[in-house]
Design an enzyme around this catalytic site. Sequence first.
Site, mmCIF file in Angstrom:
data_model
loop_
_atom_site.group_PDB
_atom_site.id
_atom_site.type_symbol
_atom_site.label_atom_id
_atom_site.label_comp_id
_atom_site.label_asym_id
_atom_site.label_seq_id
_atom_site.Cartn_x
_atom_site.Cartn_y
_atom_site.Cartn_z
ATOM 1 N N LYS A 172 -33.566 -13.486 -7.123
ATOM 2 C CA LYS A 172 -32.541 -14.272 -6.187
ATOM 3 C C LYS A 172 -32.265 -15.572 -7.297
ATOM 4 O O LYS A 172 -33.081 -16.415 -7.403
ATOM 5 C CB LYS A 172 -33.328 -15.042 -4.959
ATOM 6 N N GLU A 250 -42.811 -23.126 -12.043
ATOM 7 C CA GLU A 250 -42.255 -24.117 -12.995
ATOM 8 C C GLU A 250 -41.528 -25.127 -12.565
ATOM 9 O O GLU A 250 -40.608 -24.795 -12.015
ATOM 10 C CB GLU A 250 -41.434 -23.395 -14.091
ATOM 11 N N CYS A 284 -35.525 -28.762 -17.707
ATOM 12 C CA CYS A 284 -37.080 -29.645 -17.498
ATOM 13 C C CYS A 284 -37.652 -30.102 -18.490
ATOM 14 O O CYS A 284 -38.637 -30.666 -18.316
ATOM 15 C CB CYS A 284 -37.624 -28.703 -16.499
ATOM 16 N N GLU A 385 -37.892 -37.624 -11.654
ATOM 17 C CA GLU A 385 -37.188 -36.540 -12.481
ATOM 18 C C GLU A 385 -35.424 -36.850 -12.051
ATOM 19 O O GLU A 385 -35.330 -36.775 -10.980
ATOM 20 C CB GLU A 385 -37.362 -35.126 -12.306
#
Length: 483
Positions: A172, A250, A284, A385
Amino acid sequence: MQVHRNHIAGDWVDSPDAAANTNPSDTRDVVGRYARASQAQALDAVAAAAAAQPRWAASTPQQRADALDGIGREIADRQEELADLLAREEGKPLAEARAEVLRASHIFRFFAGEAMRLGGELLPSTRAGLTVEITREPVGVVSIITPWNFPIAIPAWKIAPALAFGNAVVFKPAELVPGSAWALAEIISRAGLPAGTFNLVMGRGRELGDALLGHPGVAAVSFTGSEATGRKVAQACIGRPGPMAKFQLEMGGKNPLVVLDDADLDVAVACAINGAFFSTGQRCTASSRLIVTPGIHDRFVAAMLARLQTLVVGDARDPRTTIGPVVDATQLRQDCDYIDIGRSEGARLAFGGEALGQVAGRPGHYLQPALFVDTDNTMRINREEIFGPVAAVIRARDADEALALANDTAFGLSSGVCTTSLKQAAHFKRHLQAGMVMVNAPTAGVDPHAPFGGRKGSSHGPREQGRYAAEFYTTVKTAYVAA
Ligand code: ADP
């Protein structure tokens, strides 16, 4: 406009709903229309994968290697076309998109080799007449859920090892980048795998999550995305009825790049510009905290400002562009909100930070890269973040404080240090609390054959990529044999 369909049980199937994929460099440009799978279709995909998996597991390593090698070769042969699609739907400059496509090809070909190399171990037993055999078997059906920032490389680094080691896949992709995912799925659909071994279900994560995580036929889930969604994935894998699913997550980063007094200034600036702003900061592994000691601080900031002037924000497919647009309006709003937060926290915006609205007459999600100075590590812009082209300089008293600040974060994916001292390099390499440490190299940008992953809030579960990927995509069997 033709709708690109999902691939379930070896067929291309219509869905009740479809979504337009738009170009962030020019929001008038529709890349294509892509089906949105229903929950029932996601369940069909899991059932198809469960039915196909034993056959794929029984294939020879050579068959699996040949299939993966063929996929890798076709990706490389079509590099230009796939890179153009990737740049158009995600907004990454063409040069970066080309590199990403090639990397996806290399990953498939690396795992073609790994399929042939999956060995075991033989141990003498502590008991007379016994031997102990340790082998690895496929884990089963794997749900693979990916984010939008690497539309072909992240799917490749999950799908390739899953298939190499005999698993079936339900893939997906992220809603924003179905184009690269569909193109990859179409290539895989012609690789000669038994029908149902590989399934594509495009659609909304929150609608398909129950099927992809909660179905007892799913043995393992590999996820890359935000921390908030990662937690939901973990809870679903544990909380479902029946056996729990194995999971690998992750998630985010707040990666530091430390610049020490003795750093080569050109190297430090090159690392910081690349790490903080390339891929529009949407990695990231991006360097969002630039931690600088006093002897080089002012020279570093001046050189960063000079270099920032030379970056060209524009259409991802224009060869002059070095910084493409932000991926969509929601992400752009988030970036701008954080720029406002930084200002209100007392950080000084030394460069950029304006949303441009359009470039060369093209309406897009353009943002001038932003550099904050005079910040401290307690500010929200240094703790959360942002996932955009926004970086903050933090002045550290000395190398010891720089190391402490670098580690003072909830994340631990990638950390860098720029220094010409062998002693400092060794010290930082040893004490930076991160899965990946870069010495005089950008925090972002990793090799396809080396383990990837982090510590603390960044990751959960075994490492991805390289030989370490076998840890997640296989399960160990220990056999005691009396002869
Ligand atoms: P990003 O900010 O990169 O979009 P997300 O964590 O929101 O990060 O999305 C990463 C992937 O997770 C996407 O493919 C998204 O569709 C999927 N996703 C989102 N919510 C869920 C959920 N509740 N269950 C499973 N997958 C989800």
